[in-house]
Scaffold this motif. Structure first.
Motif, mmCIF file in Angstrom:
data_model
loop_
_atom_site.group_PDB
_atom_site.id
_atom_site.type_symbol
_atom_site.label_atom_id
_atom_site.label_comp_id
_atom_site.label_asym_id
_atom_site.label_seq_id
_atom_site.Cartn_x
_atom_site.Cartn_y
_atom_site.Cartn_z
ATOM 1 N N VAL A 293 0.857 -1.187 0.000
ATOM 2 C CA VAL A 293 0.000 0.000 0.000
ATOM 3 C C VAL A 293 0.891 1.234 0.000
ATOM 4 C CG1 VAL A 293 -1.680 1.365 1.313
ATOM 5 C CG2 VAL A 293 -1.956 -1.116 1.143
ATOM 6 N N GLY A 294 0.550 2.190 -0.844
ATOM 7 C CA GLY A 294 1.239 3.477 -0.851
ATOM 8 C C GLY A 294 0.215 4.586 -0.906
ATOM 9 N N TRP A 295 0.675 5.814 -0.868
ATOM 10 C CA TRP A 295 -0.245 6.936 -1.015
ATOM 11 C C TRP A 295 0.454 8.097 -1.691
ATOM 12 C CZ3 TRP A 295 1.221 5.146 3.899
ATOM 13 C CH2 TRP A 295 2.058 5.976 4.650
ATOM 14 N N ARG A 296 -0.374 9.010 -2.191
ATOM 15 C CA ARG A 296 0.155 10.156 -2.917
ATOM 16 C C ARG A 296 -0.827 11.312 -2.852
ATOM 17 N NH1 ARG A 296 0.538 9.124 -9.220
ATOM 18 N NH2 ARG A 296 0.507 11.413 -9.279
ATOM 19 N N ASN B 176 7.412 3.523 -2.212
ATOM 20 C CA ASN B 176 7.013 2.410 -3.088
ATOM 21 C C ASN B 176 6.069 2.839 -4.202
ATOM 22 O OD1 ASN B 176 4.711 2.943 -1.657
ATOM 23 N ND2 ASN B 176 4.513 0.917 -0.718
ATOM 24 N N LEU B 177 6.016 4.137 -4.530
ATOM 25 C CA LEU B 177 5.074 4.625 -5.541
ATOM 26 C C LEU B 177 5.192 3.879 -6.859
ATOM 27 C CD1 LEU B 177 2.970 6.730 -6.540
ATOM 28 C CD2 LEU B 177 4.908 8.153 -7.232
ATOM 29 N N LEU B 178 6.416 3.716 -7.354
ATOM 30 C CA LEU B 178 6.590 3.070 -8.655
ATOM 31 C C LEU B 178 6.228 1.589 -8.599
ATOM 32 C CD1 LEU B 178 9.917 4.704 -9.909
ATOM 33 C CD2 LEU B 178 7.560 5.462 -10.240
ATOM 34 N N GLN B 179 6.456 0.941 -7.444
ATOM 35 C CA GLN B 179 6.095 -0.466 -7.323
ATOM 36 C C GLN B 179 4.584 -0.664 -7.327
ATOM 37 O OE1 GLN B 179 8.830 -0.599 -3.741
ATOM 38 N NE2 GLN B 179 9.064 -2.708 -4.453
ATOM 39 N N VAL B 180 3.861 0.276 -6.713
ATOM 40 C CA VAL B 180 2.410 0.147 -6.642
ATOM 41 C C VAL B 180 1.738 0.716 -7.887
ATOM 42 C CG1 VAL B 180 0.346 0.677 -5.285
ATOM 43 C CG2 VAL B 180 2.527 0.329 -4.136
ATOM 44 N N GLY B 181 2.176 1.898 -8.308
ATOM 45 C CA GLY B 181 1.502 2.587 -9.406
ATOM 46 C C GLY B 181 2.071 2.303 -10.772
ATOM 47 N N PHE C 213 13.864 7.482 -3.289
ATOM 48 C CA PHE C 213 14.241 7.907 -1.939
ATOM 49 C C PHE C 213 13.978 6.773 -0.951
ATOM 50 C CE2 PHE C 213 10.234 9.879 -3.306
ATOM 51 C CZ PHE C 213 9.318 9.313 -2.427
ATOM 52 N N THR C 214 14.764 6.736 0.101
ATOM 53 C CA THR C 214 14.713 5.643 1.058
ATOM 54 C C THR C 214 13.630 5.882 2.107
ATOM 55 O OG1 THR C 214 16.301 6.674 2.551
ATOM 56 C CG2 THR C 214 17.194 5.321 0.761
#
Length: 427
Positions: free
Chosen positions: A123-126, A151-156, A166-167
């Motif tokens: 789960v991520g958010w933006r 994890n934006l790129l992994q989720v989206g 970024f870490t």
């Protein structure tokens, strides 16, 4: 049998290429002699066909791009949003027209709660904003700035082209770091490697740690300059409308997307204390749903395209009637001579219909060239992809011919019905 043989010969003779070429030649000659009258016909048809080719190419290009995004990212990831309603809406400012006002904000706490559900892999958010960006002497008035989880790129969807994301430590500390897409990198640092360089977003300097390519999701525009900040940094420096957090959910391979959505909905309802029978005060949106909404919008554009092109073809059709009626009047004696030499009504009518179709096809060819030029310019000079579909070329040619034949029927019929004796007396 012998009585039928001449009739069959005439039927074949109508399709004789020499007769068709004769009609085409006469039509071209009438254009040369009556340039002003012919221009009305050609211009009307050209505008109609240009609209068909131009709009169809843009809609087709966008459709192909969106379909490619779905195929690359896969339809498994979905979003939880405060409110979602697709299509074109009329907003009078009332609460009824804006039901989202009654929905509470989504929170990062709810996102973390969803990440602990069984069957949810990630789960991520933006949150999103638009703002200025600059690097050295290069300034851009508006870029898309995203505040997101690592994890934006992994989720989206998307990939790191160079550098890194970024870490978690940078995310938690609100570090001044950013990912930028390759499109923004080319604009801010032409010919240079952006990694490690400084970019100002909302007037705050941040360090570029990675370049990404995000062409695999409906969640963003790959041909628009995008910068991604840690959400903790974004919330401190960005000028944005608060309350529109989007939660991105990626189900695990062990459960179906529908099962994952049901678990998310049940958990959100329980967290918000919704009773049975109460409507959800949030929305779960899949990429397929976004695609359906997109198709509804493009369907509306198709209707507009048909309406505009019909007006152009109607203008061209009126021009066909006008120029062909004048042609019939000017060639009355010629028609009488041909009838006296044995030409049938069908042969006279066929010749005039070929002339009418030639006029409109010439307009169609000009319209296709203009429409193709517009599609090429849009594809090269704007972020909108455009590709001329084969069906639009076929449809444009068919519409041109049908317009010429339909509106040329009356003048052709009038020419065919002329009495040969009266026609020979015409001065």
């Amino acid at each position: 049998m012998s009585a039928r043989r001449p009739q069959s010969i005439r039927k074949v003779s109508l399709l004789d290429p020499t007769r068709v070429l004769e009609g085409v030649g006469i039509a071209l000659e009438s254009i040369r002699v009556s340039k002003a009258r012919a221009a009305l016909t050609i211009l009307g048809v050209a505008i109609g066909v240009m609209v068909v080719i131009g709009m169809a190419s843009m809609i087709t290009g966008i459709n192909r791009s969106v379909t490619a995004m779905i195929e690359q990212a896969g339809p498994r990831a979905f979003m939880v949003m405060r409110f979602f309603r697709g299509g074109v809406q009329v907003d009078d400012g009332s609460d009824d027209a804006n039901p989202w006002r009654r929905n509470p904000y989504l929170t990062t706490g709810e996102a973390r709660m969803l990440s602990r559900l069984p069957g949810i892999e990630m789960v991520g958010w933006r949150e999103d904003a638009n703002g200025p960006a600059s690097a050295g002497s290069i300034k851009l008035s508006s870029v898309e700035v995203v505040g997101a989880t690592p994890n934006l790129l992994q989720v989206g969807g998307g990939t790191i082209a160079s550098g890194r994301t970024f870490t978690q430590v940078e995310f938690l500390s609100g570090a001044p770091v950013a990912l930028i897409n390759d499109y923004l990198g080319e604009q801010l640092f032409p010919g240079l490697d952006p990694i490690g360089r400084r970019v100002k977003l909302f007037g705050i300097p941040v360090t570029v740690v990675g370049i990404f390519q995000q062409a695999a999701s409906l969640f963003s525009d790959a041909k628009f300059p995008i910068a991604v900040l840690p959400h903790t940094t974004f919330s401190k420096v960005a000028n944005f409308d608060r309350g529109w957090l989007t939660i991105l959910v990626l189900p695990s391979d062990s459960v179906s997307t529908l099962v994952a959505q049901d678990r998310v909905i049940a958990a959100m309802r329980a967290t918000r204390g919704l009773r049975p029978g109460q409507d959800n005060n949030f929305a779960v949106v899949t990429q397929d749903k976004l695609l359906d909404v997109f198709n509804q919008v493009t369907g509306g554009f198709f209707l507009v395209m048909l309406a505009l092109s019909s007006v152009g073809l109607l203008v061209g059709g009126v021009g066909v009637i006008a120029i062909m009626m004048i042609s019939v009047t000017e060639r009355t004696r010629e028609i009488g001579v041909r009838k006296a030499l044995g030409a049938t009504k069908r042969e006279i009518m066929f010749q005039f219909l070929v002339e009418a179709a030639t006029l409109t096809m010439l307009g169609g060819a000009i319209g296709m060239a203009l429409g193709g030029g517009i599609a090429f310019a849009v594809d090269r000079l704007t972020p909108i992809p455009a590709a001329v579909p084969l069906w639009s070329v076929v449809a444009a040619l068919a519409a041109s011919v049908v317009t010429g034949v339909f509106f040329g029927l009356y003048p052709a019929s009038k020419a065919a019905r002329l009495d040969p004796v009266e026609a020979l007396r015409w001065e």
